[in-house]
Design a protein around this motif. Structure first.
Motif, PDB file in Angstrom:
ATOM      1  N   CYS A 160       0.818  -1.220   0.000  1.00 38.75           N
ATOM      2  CA  CYS A 160       0.000   0.000   0.000  1.00 38.75           C
ATOM      3  C   CYS A 160       0.851   1.269   0.000  1.00 38.75           C
ATOM      4  CB  CYS A 160      -0.967   0.002   1.190  1.00 38.75           C
ATOM      5  SG  CYS A 160      -0.150  -0.014   2.791  1.00 38.75           S
ATOM      6  N   THR A 170       3.636   3.104  -4.998  1.00 40.27           N
ATOM      7  CA  THR A 170       2.753   3.520  -6.087  1.00 40.27           C
ATOM      8  C   THR A 170       3.225   2.939  -7.412  1.00 40.27           C
ATOM      9  OG1 THR A 170       3.939   5.549  -6.660  1.00 40.27           O
ATOM     10  CG2 THR A 170       2.224   5.716  -4.937  1.00 40.27           C
ATOM     11  N   LEU A 171       2.267   2.683  -8.280  1.00 35.71           N
ATOM     12  CA  LEU A 171       2.612   2.197  -9.614  1.00 35.71           C
ATOM     13  C   LEU A 171       3.420   3.253 -10.368  1.00 35.71           C
ATOM     14  CD1 LEU A 171      -0.678   0.372 -10.671  1.00 35.71           C
ATOM     15  CD2 LEU A 171       1.356  -0.561  -9.567  1.00 35.71           C
ATOM     16  N   LEU A 199      -1.140   6.968 -12.544  1.00 30.07           N
ATOM     17  CA  LEU A 199      -0.431   5.851 -11.911  1.00 30.07           C
ATOM     18  C   LEU A 199      -0.120   6.119 -10.438  1.00 30.07           C
ATOM     19  CD1 LEU A 199       2.064   4.650 -14.667  1.00 30.07           C
ATOM     20  CD2 LEU A 199      -0.010   3.516 -13.865  1.00 30.07           C
ATOM     21  N   LYS A 233      -1.995   7.465  -8.357  1.00 27.38           N
ATOM     22  CA  LYS A 233      -3.209   7.259  -7.565  1.00 27.38           C
ATOM     23  C   LYS A 233      -3.365   5.809  -7.120  1.00 27.38           C
ATOM     24  CE  LYS A 233      -5.878  10.866  -9.878  1.00 27.38           C
ATOM     25  NZ  LYS A 233      -7.035  11.123 -10.753  1.00 27.38           N
ATOM     26  N   TYR A 234      -2.630   4.907  -7.756  1.00 26.30           N
ATOM     27  CA  TYR A 234      -2.763   3.479  -7.492  1.00 26.30           C
ATOM     28  C   TYR A 234      -1.499   2.932  -6.842  1.00 26.30           C
ATOM     29  CZ  TYR A 234      -6.776   3.847 -10.546  1.00 26.30           C
ATOM     30  OH  TYR A 234      -7.968   4.220 -11.099  1.00 26.30           O
ATOM     31  N   THR A 235      -1.704   2.037  -5.898  1.00 23.77           N
ATOM     32  CA  THR A 235      -0.573   1.383  -5.238  1.00 23.77           C
ATOM     33  C   THR A 235      -0.500  -0.067  -5.690  1.00 23.77           C
ATOM     34  OG1 THR A 235      -1.872   0.664  -3.335  1.00 23.77           O
ATOM     35  CG2 THR A 235      -0.817   2.855  -3.194  1.00 23.77           C
ATOM     36  N   CYS A 286      -3.456  -2.133  -4.867  1.00 21.28           N
ATOM     37  CA  CYS A 286      -4.630  -2.101  -5.749  1.00 21.28           C
ATOM     38  C   CYS A 286      -4.613  -3.263  -6.740  1.00 21.28           C
ATOM     39  CB  CYS A 286      -4.690  -0.792  -6.524  1.00 21.28           C
ATOM     40  SG  CYS A 286      -4.900   0.660  -5.487  1.00 21.28           S
ATOM     41  N   VAL A 287      -3.429  -3.680  -7.137  1.00 24.01           N
ATOM     42  CA  VAL A 287      -3.282  -4.783  -8.082  1.00 24.01           C
ATOM     43  C   VAL A 287      -3.642  -6.112  -7.412  1.00 24.01           C
ATOM     44  CG1 VAL A 287      -1.638  -5.970  -9.600  1.00 24.01           C
ATOM     45  CG2 VAL A 287      -1.467  -3.509  -9.270  1.00 24.01           C
ATOM     46  N   GLU A 335      -6.230  -6.801  -5.534  1.00 24.74           N
ATOM     47  CA  GLU A 335      -7.630  -6.858  -5.124  1.00 24.74           C
ATOM     48  C   GLU A 335      -8.187  -8.274  -5.136  1.00 24.74           C
ATOM     49  OE1 GLU A 335     -10.010  -4.078  -7.278  1.00 24.74           O
ATOM     50  OE2 GLU A 335      -9.241  -2.389  -6.123  1.00 24.74           O
TER      51      GLU A 335
END
Length: 152
Positions: A71, A74-75, A117, A119-121, A124-125, A127
């Motif tokens: 978390c 970040t991507l 990118l 915005k996503y950690t 998130c991948v 899930e």
């Protein structure tokens, strides 16, 4: 824009390590699991370690692990590290260089790309964690059931 194979491999390594946070993982098992070159992964892992995404432990009982929780990664930070985007367009000796706005537009597009990118950690991948865990289960070479793939 197409991301490089290097970035693809870096993302795969970090996803694998995210699924297996409870233990050290080896380059061999990650390469076997994804059915990709161990030699290519060694280079990727080396750079991920230098960038402080992962820690490496040498020796017989050594391996790899994430340095931070998924978390907190970040991507955008991963892709920035693995892609050469400091100069997404190289104008060279173009005769319209002084009056051309394409370079500015391309830079704006890259900034928008990274803004999304960021915005996503890595979390998130993950899930569908249970499904990923099943796909990324490493077994001894005789019984390999892991043929995971990431499409970017």
């Amino acid at each position: 824009m197409q991301l490089s194979l290097y970035t693809d491999y870096a993302l795969r390594v970090l996803i694998y390590l995210s699924i297996h946070q409870d233990r050290l993982s080896s380059i061999h098992e990650i390469a076997t699991c994804y059915d990709i070159s161990q030699n290519h992964l060694m280079k990727v892992v080396h750079h991920l370690g230098k960038a402080d995404f992962i820690s490496t432990v040498r020796g017989r009982r050594g391996g790899l692990k994430l340095n931070k929780p998924p978390c907190d990664i970040t991507l955008g930070s991963i892709v920035r590290h693995t892609e050469d985007t400091e100069q997404p367009i190289k104008c060279g000796k173009c005769i319209i260089q002084k009056n051309c706005t394409i370079k500015t537009i391309i830079y704006d597009a890259f900034e928008a790309f990274y803004t999304v990118l960021d915005k996503y950690t890595l979390d998130c991948v993950l899930e569908d964690y249970d499904q990923l865990q099943e796909l990324l289960t490493f077994t001894k070479p005789k019984n390999i059931n892991c043929k995971a793939s990431i499409t970017i």
